[in-house]
Design a protein around this motif. Sequence first.
Motif, short mmCIF file in Angstrom:
data_model
loop_
_atom_site.label_atom_id
_atom_site.label_comp_id
_atom_site.label_asym_id
_atom_site.label_seq_id
_atom_site.Cartn_x
_atom_site.Cartn_y
_atom_site.Cartn_z
N TYR A 145 0.83 -1.22 0.00
CA TYR A 145 0.00 0.00 0.00
C TYR A 145 0.87 1.26 0.00
CZ TYR A 145 -2.75 3.80 2.02
OH TYR A 145 -3.33 5.01 2.26
N LYS A 146 1.89 1.28 0.84
CA LYS A 146 2.74 2.46 0.91
C LYS A 146 3.52 2.69 -0.39
CE LYS A 146 3.35 2.48 5.92
NZ LYS A 146 4.30 2.45 7.06
N CYS A 147 4.04 1.59 -0.97
CA CYS A 147 4.79 1.72 -2.22
C CYS A 147 3.89 2.16 -3.37
CB CYS A 147 5.48 0.40 -2.55
SG CYS A 147 6.79 -0.06 -1.40
N THR A 148 2.67 1.63 -3.43
CA THR A 148 1.74 2.05 -4.48
C THR A 148 1.37 3.52 -4.33
OG1 THR A 148 0.84 -0.20 -4.51
CG2 THR A 148 -0.47 1.51 -5.56
N LYS A 149 1.16 3.93 -3.10
CA LYS A 149 0.85 5.34 -2.85
C LYS A 149 2.00 6.24 -3.28
CE LYS A 149 -0.30 8.49 0.95
NZ LYS A 149 -0.49 8.58 2.42
N GLN A 150 3.23 5.83 -2.97
CA GLN A 150 4.40 6.61 -3.36
C GLN A 150 4.56 6.65 -4.88
OE1 GLN A 150 6.37 8.48 -1.62
NE2 GLN A 150 7.86 8.91 -3.23
N MET A 151 4.32 5.52 -5.55
CA MET A 151 4.45 5.47 -7.01
C MET A 151 3.44 6.40 -7.69
SD MET A 151 4.13 2.15 -9.49
CE MET A 151 5.29 1.24 -8.46
N ILE A 152 2.21 6.38 -7.20
CA ILE A 152 1.19 7.25 -7.79
C ILE A 152 1.53 8.71 -7.54
CG2 ILE A 152 -1.25 7.89 -7.64
CD1 ILE A 152 -1.88 4.98 -7.03
N SER A 153 2.03 9.00 -6.34
CA SER A 153 2.40 10.39 -6.04
C SER A 153 3.53 10.88 -6.93
CB SER A 153 2.82 10.50 -4.57
OG SER A 153 1.76 10.13 -3.70
N GLU A 154 4.49 10.02 -7.22
CA GLU A 154 5.59 10.41 -8.10
C GLU A 154 5.12 10.63 -9.53
OE1 GLU A 154 8.62 7.48 -7.81
OE2 GLU A 154 9.13 7.93 -5.72
N ARG A 155 4.21 9.77 -10.01
CA ARG A 155 3.75 9.91 -11.39
C ARG A 155 2.92 11.17 -11.60
NH1 ARG A 155 2.16 3.83 -13.62
NH2 ARG A 155 4.29 2.96 -13.45
N PHE A 156 2.18 11.56 -10.57
CA PHE A 156 1.36 12.76 -10.69
C PHE A 156 2.09 14.00 -10.19
CE2 PHE A 156 -1.89 9.51 -10.99
CZ PHE A 156 -2.75 10.04 -11.93
N GLY A 157 3.37 13.86 -9.85
CA GLY A 157 4.17 15.02 -9.46
C GLY A 157 3.89 15.56 -8.08
N ARG A 158 3.24 14.79 -7.21
CA ARG A 158 2.94 15.28 -5.87
C ARG A 158 3.93 14.78 -4.81
NH1 ARG A 158 -2.47 13.87 -7.47
NH2 ARG A 158 -2.29 11.95 -6.22
N GLY A 159 4.71 13.76 -5.15
CA GLY A 159 5.64 13.20 -4.17
C GLY A 159 7.08 13.41 -4.59
N SER A 160 7.95 13.50 -3.60
CA SER A 160 9.38 13.68 -3.86
C SER A 160 10.04 12.33 -4.13
CB SER A 160 10.06 14.36 -2.67
OG SER A 160 9.90 13.58 -1.49
N ARG A 161 11.14 12.35 -4.86
CA ARG A 161 11.83 11.13 -5.28
C ARG A 161 13.32 11.30 -5.08
NH1 ARG A 161 14.11 9.33 -10.21
NH2 ARG A 161 13.94 7.06 -10.50
N THR A 162 13.95 10.29 -4.46
CA THR A 162 15.39 10.32 -4.26
C THR A 162 16.09 9.93 -5.56
OG1 THR A 162 15.11 9.68 -1.95
CG2 THR A 162 17.29 9.39 -2.90
N VAL A 163 17.03 10.78 -6.00
CA VAL A 163 17.69 10.58 -7.29
C VAL A 163 19.20 10.67 -7.09
CG1 VAL A 163 17.95 11.40 -9.65
CG2 VAL A 163 15.73 11.54 -8.53
N ASP A 164 19.92 9.67 -7.61
CA ASP A 164 21.38 9.71 -7.69
C ASP A 164 21.72 9.94 -9.16
OD1 ASP A 164 24.11 9.27 -7.75
OD2 ASP A 164 24.04 7.70 -6.24
N LEU A 165 22.07 11.18 -9.49
CA LEU A 165 22.21 11.56 -10.90
C LEU A 165 23.31 10.76 -11.60
CD1 LEU A 165 21.84 15.44 -10.59
CD2 LEU A 165 20.11 13.76 -11.29
N GLU A 166 24.43 10.58 -10.96
CA GLU A 166 25.53 9.85 -11.58
C GLU A 166 25.18 8.39 -11.81
OE1 GLU A 166 30.30 8.90 -10.80
OE2 GLU A 166 29.10 10.08 -9.36
#
Length: 382
Positions: A145-166
């Motif tokens: 449930y938590k992962c699905t909620k986070q995935m939906i938030s990222e796709r709709f631009g409402r949630g933050s996402r940890t990114v390692d650019l390199e």
Amino acid sequence: MTDSIMNKAATMEIPINSNGDTGTLTEDDSLEQAAKLQWSLDEKVGSSRGTRDLQQVMVSGPNLNETSIVSGGYGGTAEGIIPTSSIKGPAVHYNAEFNKRIPVTGLGSNMHHSSSSSSMTAEETTRGVAVEKLETVKKWGLNTYKCTKQMISERFGRGSRTVDLELEAQIEVLRDTKRKYENVLRLARALTNHFYNMVQTQHALGDTFADLSQKSPELRDEFGYNAETQKLLCKNGETLLGAINFFVSSINTLVNKTMEDTLMTIKMYENARLEYDAYRSDLEELSMGPRDAVAMARIEAAQQQYQVQKDKYERLRSDVAIKLKFLEENKVKVMHKQLLLFHNAISAYFAGNQQQLEQTLKQFNVKLKPPGADKPSWLEEQ
């Protein structure tokens, strides 16, 4: 005198009617007097004998194995007698004076107790396994449930996402390289199939020329020259096929095993990143709420889960970085060897240099399979 009265009372018969009630006594009331006299004697003896009599009765009670149960009314035939030794179950002593049943513990009761204990242990074990599975399903459902909620938030631009650019750039380069190498592998396999068909055609053409050379005396030399040329081309073609097959096998191992293994680790890393962000967002939401006792307990539990997911994420990120480094080194080494082999073999074949072609295969330790080695055995065909 008391003994004679009791003996007389013991020898009297008490008739029982069909309803189980006592009938009218035909004797005088001497039996009642004897009972009263016995009661007065027992009162005089006192409580000191009561305990000893009780113990004696419990020890020396009637033996049930020597008694019998009469089915039917009083005075029935012997056919209705059932020996009590055939009745299963725990044995008891019966005392008419105290009207109590005293169970006798023995092997049967021990076996019953042991079976009950084993059944209770098995039941507790089953219950424990069921509870453990239920907890596992509960944790899985909450995590999903938590992962699905986070995935939906990222796709709709409402949630933050940890990114390692390199690291993300290296992963994207690997995926693009894998797609290009898969295309090279597809084309190399197509070249192998076409060239194999050409070699088989040359072999058949050489056999036909050789047969016509025997049957056409006027063209024997011409057919013979062409037959020898096709056989030589067929032999060199088989040598080139061995080099191309070795090239295809090495590229296939690099693409579908080495790169695929690294991509599986990358997939695990991306899942861990999603879980890490999900628990991080959950902790941030709880931290912005009230700070009562219940909320503080929930924050502490969320903090522990967040730390676990963070450790997992950092460990997999380190594994991906290491695998990408080793994959790049391995890719350069493998492709340098395989590309050099492919170039030298193709050049020697089309230049007609049979010795250089054979030397190229020896240089790269390519062993040719004997004719018919690719065919399945008769056991595999079954």
